[in-house]
Write a protein that holds these residues in place. Structure first.
Motif: not given
Length: 417
Positions: A333-337, A349-357, A412-416
């Motif tokens: 997983y990547d850290f997304a926000g 929700a307002v999300i502060q982006q940390r990785n592209h999604f 929030m994280r995303k599967r890579v």
């Protein structure tokens, strides 16, 4: 989670059932705040001098004060690593530095060099002094020595076993801190000088280049060994993970569970702290009916950089506990926000982006207060309501709809893969 050593319950005597401290690393002020918010009872940081992680962001005195004030809101403490072995030129300014730590509200320093220990006791008496793992302390007589020197806590060598810890606690009434998660040294902890020889970066003054993680060829008498041309290898150890063995650590009397990783990411710190927090609290709430939950183990894997094992706690690590082949370090997983705010009326929700999604991707939300769910990202907008095809700019604030409520500082994280 699969460890290379057999998961088994330590058979020694149960010494006590006091709730241990969960001690987390914090490489900068943001990581400190997230570590505390996600459940750390204490954090250890580095200042801009005298610490062994010169590559970390490290803290100014102003940042230390802010960190201490934030931690106080959660009833947590801040420790500072002053764990170098000092050379003559390092001693200048030590007294003033230690006084500034005391004035900043730091609860304790972690030190190995006797001159730093003695100086702190003399000029900054409000600072507790905890003996660093750099002293490689493994027996109760040595622990007794440091207790008689006025130290209330000893951070044991990573090579200490559960049996040795139990013997120490039986002989000496002192707090014991032990590493329970994170990177291990392939040599005797704190004694490697490969970095010094290869790069002129002193491991014991904060400059370790992690040369054990490099790729090597095998030579004999200046001739590369037959068949080894394509088989480079490393000498790095697998990482430590004791999540499966929380009851054993508590039973033998470990007072502080230390997570390694001041150089690790914000996502790593929050994920690992959150998993151990839940496991510790669950065990303490009902020891007789405690069950290790798969979700905690899965979370550790989402932040793991290397294969995991149980270090020296049960057995002496062998060849199978080191990494010789090129290692796949990527976590799944990547850290997304980070959640900035949540509007209950609109469910956004307002999300502060940390990785592209982008829309259509599956993401996972988690937090320290029970937040955990997966969903597919639908529309993304900026804070002015403009529709975006992706959240592509670092630290950009974007708005998405969430399928369940979230809280500020949830991640929030995303599967890579």
């Amino acid at each position: 989670m699969v460890t290379t050593q057999t998961a088994h319950r330590y058979k020694g005597k149960r010494n006590r059932l006091d709730k241990p401290e969960l001690l987390a690393p914090a490489g900068n002020l943001e990581k400190l705040k997230f570590a505390v918010h996600y459940g750390a009872d204490a954090v250890y940081i580095g200042g801009q001098k005298y610490g062994l992680r010169s590559g970390a962001d490290n803290f100014s005195f102003a940042e230390m004060k802010e960190g201490v004030e934030f931690a106080k809101q959660y009833g947590a403490k801040v420790f500072v690593a002053t764990n170098i072995y000092a050379h003559n030129e390092d001693v200048s300014g030590l007294e003033d530095y230690l006084r500034e730590l005391e004035n900043a509200g730091i609860a304790a320093i972690i030190a190995a060099d006797p001159i730093i220990i003695e100086t702190a006791q003399r000029v900054a008496p409000k600072l507790e002094v905890h003996l660093s793992t750099q002293q490689s302390t493994m027996n109760w007589q040595a622990v007794q020595f440091w207790k008689e020197e006025g130290l209330p806590r000893v951070v044991l060598a990573r090579e200490a076993s559960l049996e040795e810890i139990e013997q120490i606690k039986a002989h000496v009434d002192v707090e014991i801190e032990a590493f329970i998660h994170g990177a291990m040294c392939s040599s005797f902890s704190g004694r490697c000088v490969l970095s010094n020889h290869f790069t002129d970066r002193d491991s014991n003054r904060g400059g370790c280049c992690q040369s054990c993680r490099w790729k090597y060829d095998i030579y004999e008498d200046d001739i590369q060994m037959v068949g080894m041309e394509a088989d480079q290898f490393t000498m790095g150890s697998k990482d430590l993970c004791m999540l499966e063995h929380i009851p054993d650590l508590i039973d033998v009397g470990v007072d502080s569970f230390k997570i390694e990783g001041r150089m690790k990411s914000l996502h790593y710190v929050a994920t690992v702290v959150n998993a151990y927090r839940q496991a510790i609290d669950s065990y303490m709430a009902d020891p007789e009916n405690y069950e290790l939950k798969q979700v905690w183990q899965d979370d550790i894997q989402k932040a793991a950089n290397r294969p995991l094992n149980t270090g020296f706690f049960y057995d002496t690590p062998g060849a199978e506990d080191h990494i010789y082949e090129p290692e796949d370090k990527a976590a799944p997983y990547d850290f997304a926000g980070v959640v900035v705010s949540y509007d209950e009326a609109s469910g956004t929700a307002v999300i502060q982006q940390r990785n592209h999604f982008k829309p259509g991707q599956e993401v996972e939300f988690f937090g320290p207060n029970g937040t955990f769910f997966k969903q597919t990202v639908e529309a993304i907008a900026d804070t002015d309501g403009n529709v975006l095809d992706a959240a592509r700019h670092p630290l950009q604030h974007v708005v998405i709809r969430t399928e369940s409520p979230v809280k500020p500082m949830d991640m929030m994280r995303k599967r890579v893969r």
